[in-house]
Scaffold this motif. Structure first.
Motif, PDB file in Angstrom:
ATOM      1  N   VAL A 179      73.499  85.163  11.925  1.00 35.55           N
ATOM      2  CA  VAL A 179      73.162  84.037  12.802  1.00 35.55           C
ATOM      3  C   VAL A 179      73.622  84.718  14.057  1.00 35.55           C
ATOM      4  O   VAL A 179      72.923  85.021  14.942  1.00 35.55           O
ATOM      5  N   VAL A 180      75.090  85.208  14.014  1.00 33.53           N
ATOM      6  CA  VAL A 180      75.381  85.485  15.286  1.00 33.53           C
ATOM      7  C   VAL A 180      74.983  87.044  15.786  1.00 33.53           C
ATOM      8  O   VAL A 180      74.571  87.135  17.055  1.00 33.53           O
ATOM      9  N   THR A 185      71.012  90.024  19.475  1.00 35.77           N
ATOM     10  CA  THR A 185      69.980  90.791  19.881  1.00 35.77           C
ATOM     11  C   THR A 185      68.858  90.178  20.453  1.00 35.77           C
ATOM     12  O   THR A 185      68.343  90.769  21.570  1.00 35.77           O
ATOM     13  N   THR A 186      68.668  88.894  19.917  1.00 38.62           N
ATOM     14  CA  THR A 186      67.745  87.847  20.807  1.00 38.62           C
ATOM     15  C   THR A 186      68.055  87.694  22.220  1.00 38.62           C
ATOM     16  O   THR A 186      67.200  87.848  23.285  1.00 38.62           O
ATOM     17  N   LEU A 187      69.187  87.449  22.509  1.00 44.38           N
ATOM     18  CA  LEU A 187      69.985  87.469  23.883  1.00 44.38           C
ATOM     19  C   LEU A 187      69.381  88.689  24.569  1.00 44.38           C
ATOM     20  O   LEU A 187      69.188  88.463  25.995  1.00 44.38           O
ATOM     21  N   ALA A 188      69.549  89.706  24.130  1.00 44.04           N
ATOM     22  CA  ALA A 188      69.517  91.103  24.895  1.00 44.04           C
ATOM     23  C   ALA A 188      67.817  91.369  25.067  1.00 44.04           C
ATOM     24  O   ALA A 188      67.494  91.811  26.027  1.00 44.04           O
ATOM     25  N   ARG A 189      66.877  90.781  24.224  1.00 43.29           N
ATOM     26  CA  ARG A 189      65.676  90.617  24.258  1.00 43.29           C
ATOM     27  C   ARG A 189      65.028  89.670  25.523  1.00 43.29           C
ATOM     28  O   ARG A 189      64.114  89.897  26.044  1.00 43.29           O
ATOM     29  N   TYR A 190      65.508  88.533  25.314  1.00 45.50           N
ATOM     30  CA  TYR A 190      65.223  87.397  26.339  1.00 45.50           C
ATOM     31  C   TYR A 190      66.460  87.038  27.072  1.00 45.50           C
ATOM     32  O   TYR A 190      66.776  85.905  27.217  1.00 45.50           O
ATOM     33  N   GLY A 198      71.024  79.107  26.424  1.00 44.92           N
ATOM     34  CA  GLY A 198      71.656  77.578  26.275  1.00 44.92           C
ATOM     35  C   GLY A 198      72.213  77.623  24.944  1.00 44.92           C
ATOM     36  O   GLY A 198      73.381  77.150  24.578  1.00 44.92           O
ATOM     37  N   LEU A 199      71.326  78.067  23.940  1.00 42.79           N
ATOM     38  CA  LEU A 199      71.931  77.912  22.432  1.00 42.79           C
ATOM     39  C   LEU A 199      73.165  78.809  22.339  1.00 42.79           C
ATOM     40  O   LEU A 199      74.321  78.272  21.893  1.00 42.79           O
ATOM     41  N   VAL A 200      72.952  80.050  22.847  1.00 48.05           N
ATOM     42  CA  VAL A 200      74.303  80.785  22.716  1.00 48.05           C
ATOM     43  C   VAL A 200      75.623  80.288  23.490  1.00 48.05           C
ATOM     44  O   VAL A 200      76.680  80.154  22.900  1.00 48.05           O
ATOM     45  N   ASP A 201      75.252  79.763  24.714  1.00 46.84           N
ATOM     46  CA  ASP A 201      76.554  79.029  25.302  1.00 46.84           C
ATOM     47  C   ASP A 201      76.925  77.734  24.343  1.00 46.84           C
ATOM     48  O   ASP A 201      78.105  77.493  24.503  1.00 46.84           O
ATOM     49  N   GLU A 202      76.049  76.828  23.977  1.00 42.42           N
ATOM     50  CA  GLU A 202      76.460  75.726  23.369  1.00 42.42           C
ATOM     51  C   GLU A 202      77.443  76.077  22.184  1.00 42.42           C
ATOM     52  O   GLU A 202      78.353  75.543  21.543  1.00 42.42           O
ATOM     53  N   LEU A 203      76.733  77.269  21.328  1.00 45.32           N
ATOM     54  CA  LEU A 203      77.467  77.614  20.119  1.00 45.32           C
ATOM     55  C   LEU A 203      78.970  78.177  20.465  1.00 45.32           C
ATOM     56  O   LEU A 203      80.029  77.938  19.588  1.00 45.32           O
ATOM     57  N   ARG A 204      78.991  78.724  21.559  1.00 43.11           N
ATOM     58  CA  ARG A 204      80.242  79.484  21.792  1.00 43.11           C
ATOM     59  C   ARG A 204      81.240  78.663  22.124  1.00 43.11           C
ATOM     60  O   ARG A 204      82.292  78.617  22.095  1.00 43.11           O
ATOM     61  N   ARG A 212      84.500  83.305  17.662  1.00 40.47           N
ATOM     62  CA  ARG A 212      85.149  84.574  17.042  1.00 40.47           C
ATOM     63  C   ARG A 212      84.319  85.567  16.600  1.00 40.47           C
ATOM     64  O   ARG A 212      84.565  86.772  16.783  1.00 40.47           O
ATOM     65  N   LEU A 213      83.163  85.341  16.021  1.00 40.36           N
ATOM     66  CA  LEU A 213      82.300  86.328  15.429  1.00 40.36           C
ATOM     67  C   LEU A 213      81.468  86.991  16.588  1.00 40.36           C
ATOM     68  O   LEU A 213      81.085  87.978  16.545  1.00 40.36           O
ATOM     69  N   TRP A 214      81.288  86.021  17.752  1.00 38.01           N
ATOM     70  CA  TRP A 214      80.642  86.678  18.935  1.00 38.01           C
ATOM     71  C   TRP A 214      81.340  87.730  19.592  1.00 38.01           C
ATOM     72  O   TRP A 214      80.698  88.707  19.917  1.00 38.01           O
ATOM     73  N   GLU A 215      82.453  87.458  19.645  1.00 37.88           N
ATOM     74  CA  GLU A 215      83.483  88.508  20.287  1.00 37.88           C
ATOM     75  C   GLU A 215      83.646  89.884  19.446  1.00 37.88           C
ATOM     76  O   GLU A 215      84.132  90.966  19.889  1.00 37.88           O
TER      77      GLU A 215
END
Length: 284
Positions: A179-180, A185-190, A198-204, A212-215
């Motif tokens: 998922v991470v 990759t999705t954030l880089a495309r959009y 919003g979803l990435v910010d919410e999860l972080r 932790r995985l995002w970093e």
């Protein structure tokens, strides 16, 4: 070009390398992990000053040739190299919104697969469409709000007990990593899609595990070939997992099936008969 994310990604890939990975002596005077910036610059055939500025987010857009040299120096995989080009702005970026509309032909296909549980997911892990067997195996998606059909939220924000995988799947930790990686990759495309950001910010902000995985800045996931669901009525069901890219919509058709005549195929057939009422009954 996302200069800050590009710099962070380069630094994360440099710090994971060991000198011996690129044929250099390890030595005993290294105070930080990974290779030095000047070592990467030499391997990539660029100036140390320019590479330092890239990691600091201060350099102009690098050429494709420079990126190819850096990819080789950092020993990037194909997926990581493609992500590097996206961040540098040398690959096509979809500045619109990710698609939630499923092709009618795919919707019709779902209903022609009575022995296979099938779902369609968006680039944000939203379950957009499903057949009856998928609803019986996983949950009755039609009875929950659209935001509750997001598998990323379910994996990180809504487990019934801490760290419990969604639907009792056997590869919960691997699924969270996937998922991470795919969301990065999705954030880089959009990069301008409010739903993606919003979803990435919410999860972080809401999940320490996601943060932790995002970093780690990983962007390549291993394919999942089998998956075991722990179903409340029929018990464990091990299925083959096949994911097919619907590239025109940036969606995935995910198929869960079992070898004909196997105990797992019989369990799926039983679920097909019981339907979603079996899950509701078990929950009461």
């Amino acid at each position: 070009m996302d200069k800050q994310e590009l710099g962070t990604f380069l630094r994360s890939r440099r710090e994971r390398l060991r000198p011996e990975d690129v044929g250099l002596p390890s030595g005993s005077r290294r105070r930080t992990p990974g290779l030095r910036r000047e070592e990467i610059a030499v391997l990539a055939h660029i100036s140390t000053e320019y590479y330092v500025r890239l990691e600091q987010g201060r350099a102009p857009r690098p050429s494709s040739e420079v990126l190819a040299g850096i990819s080789g120096a950092l020993r990037l995989t194909d997926a990581e190299s493609a992500h590097l080009h996206l961040l540098a702005g040398t690959a096509p970026i979809q500045n619109g919104l990710h698609s939630r509309e499923v092709r009618p032909s795919i919707l019709a296909l779902l209903e022609r697969l009575p022995g296979t549980a099938a779902i369609v997911t968006s680039a944000l892990f939203e379950v957009l469409a499903w057949n009856d067997l998928a609803a019986a195996l996983m949950e009755d998606f039609g009875k929950v709000a659209p935001e509750q059909r997001n598998l990323a939220r379910k994996a990180f924000l809504a487990p019934p007990v801490p760290d419990a995988p969604p639907y009792g799947i056997s590869d919960g930790a691997e699924f969270r990593q996937t998922v991470v990686m795919q969301l990065r990759t999705t954030l880089a495309r959009y990069p301008t899609d409010p739903a993606v950001v919003g979803l990435v910010d919410e999860l972080r902000e809401s999940s320490t595990e996601f943060a932790r995985l995002w970093e780690r800045h990983d962007v390549e996931a291993s394919p999942v070939l089998t998956k075991t669901f722990r179903h409340p009525v029929v018990g464990d069901i091990t299925v083959d997992c096949d994911s097919m890219s619907l590239t025109d919509r940036d969606q995935h058709l995910v198929l869960y099936s079992a070898p004909q005549g196997s105990r797992d195929a019989e369990a799926l057939a039983l679920l097909n008969v019981l339907g979603t009422d079996s899950i509701a009954s078990a929950a009461r």
